[in-house]
Design a protein around this motif. Structure first.
Motif, short mmCIF file in Angstrom:
data_model
loop_
_atom_site.label_atom_id
_atom_site.label_comp_id
_atom_site.label_asym_id
_atom_site.label_seq_id
_atom_site.Cartn_x
_atom_site.Cartn_y
_atom_site.Cartn_z
N PRO A 1 32.38 33.73 27.46
CA PRO A 1 31.40 32.77 28.35
C PRO A 1 32.25 31.98 29.34
O PRO A 1 31.89 31.66 30.54
CB PRO A 1 30.95 31.86 27.13
N LYS A 2 33.76 31.68 29.13
CA LYS A 2 34.43 31.21 30.21
C LYS A 2 35.84 32.02 30.04
O LYS A 2 36.43 32.37 29.16
CB LYS A 2 34.87 29.76 29.79
N PHE A 3 36.09 32.48 31.32
CA PHE A 3 37.48 33.32 31.64
C PHE A 3 38.34 32.34 32.10
O PHE A 3 37.95 31.91 33.14
CB PHE A 3 37.14 34.39 32.16
N TYR A 4 39.58 32.19 31.66
CA TYR A 4 40.58 31.30 32.16
C TYR A 4 41.29 31.83 33.32
O TYR A 4 41.37 33.04 33.34
CB TYR A 4 41.60 30.98 31.12
N TRP B 1 46.79 32.79 24.73
CA TRP B 1 45.13 33.04 24.59
C TRP B 1 44.61 34.29 25.19
O TRP B 1 45.30 35.00 25.69
CB TRP B 1 44.47 31.92 25.73
N SER B 2 43.47 34.59 24.78
CA SER B 2 42.71 35.96 25.36
C SER B 2 41.29 35.68 25.78
O SER B 2 40.66 34.68 25.31
CB SER B 2 42.52 37.05 24.23
N ILE C 1 43.35 49.60 37.62
CA ILE C 1 42.46 49.50 38.87
C ILE C 1 42.89 48.34 39.83
O ILE C 1 43.59 47.41 39.30
CB ILE C 1 40.75 49.39 38.61
N LEU C 2 42.37 48.36 40.94
CA LEU C 2 42.34 47.32 42.16
C LEU C 2 41.07 46.80 41.95
O LEU C 2 40.18 47.16 42.64
CB LEU C 2 42.91 47.89 43.29
N ALA C 3 40.87 45.62 41.16
CA ALA C 3 39.51 45.10 40.95
C ALA C 3 39.10 44.19 42.01
O ALA C 3 39.95 43.50 42.59
CB ALA C 3 39.54 44.16 39.64
N TYR C 4 37.84 44.22 42.46
CA TYR C 4 37.37 43.45 43.42
C TYR C 4 35.96 42.90 42.95
O TYR C 4 35.56 41.97 43.80
CB TYR C 4 37.03 44.37 44.74
N ASP C 5 35.39 43.06 41.78
CA ASP C 5 34.37 42.25 41.20
C ASP C 5 35.01 42.07 39.73
O ASP C 5 35.59 42.85 39.12
CB ASP C 5 33.22 43.34 41.06
N MET C 6 34.20 40.85 39.30
CA MET C 6 34.48 40.24 37.85
C MET C 6 33.10 40.12 37.36
O MET C 6 32.35 39.22 38.18
CB MET C 6 35.45 39.13 38.14
N ASN C 7 32.81 40.48 36.41
CA ASN C 7 31.54 40.25 35.56
C ASN C 7 30.39 40.40 36.47
O ASN C 7 29.27 39.34 36.55
CB ASN C 7 31.49 38.85 35.03
N GLY C 8 30.44 41.50 37.20
CA GLY C 8 29.31 42.02 38.10
C GLY C 8 29.17 40.89 39.21
O GLY C 8 27.89 41.28 39.97
#
Length: 261
Positions: free
Chosen positions: A71-74, A134-135, A196-203
């Protein structure tokens, strides 16, 4: 601007000291700092080779379901780079952003976000493990790094990828201003299917605290290896002349270059 976390450094320092002591068991003492540094470098290489021998080169890190997303990503490390050029791109929605791919390649690249999004994408729900203990589980979408390398054409002499970033470091010892953050991985890690080279997070489009517009996801290593705010990827045969020659900002400050989990 990133600051060295003393707690994080302490964890790594104590771990390195313990491993070093075990590796040197049977010796009365470490004669000099050069010998100690050489020993620690050897332990790091041994750790990397041992893990690569145990794990198949293409073995995947665990992936999870939508229900497992935290629910919360640091947001680790920097959360808002001070670089003026970066801030201008943020204000413009990264319309002028270009990823540069340089060094030991057949075709240097300058790719916009639209270029990257037009390439085949991979989505994965994985766990981010921080050295602080943390994870978090998040969903990432981006272009497989291997496809970018294929497009550039990596020369046979290249061994490493060095990531140059927009964020700078809080380094009181620097006489020429805060140094830019950098990190590196080898070609084996770069070609892993989950790298990967990520450009989106959680949609959603990746936000600034999490590394916008582009960050590395290297799922079989600890979080400090997953560079954020990437502006250039350099293909090199050695990083001995970059920074302090250890392969990255955190490595320059005592962390292991290979952080496999």
């Amino acid at each position: 601007m990133r600051k060295i976390n003393s707690t994080r450094r302490g964890i790594l320092a104590r771990g390195a000291a313990f491993i070093g002591a075990a590796a040197l068991a049977g010796c009365d003492k470490v004669i000099n700092s050069d010998q100690a540094a050489s020993a620690f470098k050897g332990v790091d290489a041994l750790n990397r080779k041992a893990q690569q021998a145990i794990l198949q080169a293409q073995q995947l890190a665990p992936e999870y379901t939508e229900a497992d997303i935290s629910p919360k990503f640091y947001a680790n490390g920097s959360t808002d780079p001070d670089d003026p050029a970066y801030k201008a791109m943020v204000a413009d929605g990264f319309k002028d952003y270009r990823l540069q791919v340089t060094g030991m390649v057949d075709t240097p690249l300058s790719l916009s976000l639209a270029d990257l999004r037009a390439m085949p994408a991979r989505t994965q729900i994985t766990r981010h493990d921080c050295v602080e203990g943390w994870s978090c589980i998040g969903k990432w979408t981006g272009v497989p790094l291997s496809l970018v390398l294929d497009k550039a054409g990596v020369k046979p002499t290249a061994k490493y990828l060095v990531f140059q970033c927009f964020d700078t470091m809080d380094d009181p010892s620097s006489m020429s201003g805060p140094p830019p953050f950098y990190g590196s991985i080898d070609l084996l890690g770069a070609h892993h299917p989950q790298t990967i080279l990520a450009y989106d997070m959680n949609g959603k489009t990746l936000e600034v605290p999490f590394g916008a517009p582009l960050r590395l996801r290297l799922e079989r290593q600890l979080g400090y290896k997953m560079t954020k705010y990437i502006k250039e990827i350099q293909l090199v045969d050695s990083f001995a002349e970059i920074g302090q020659g250890k392969g990255g900002y955190w490595e320059d400050n005592g962390y292991q270059w290979y952080a496999g989990i």
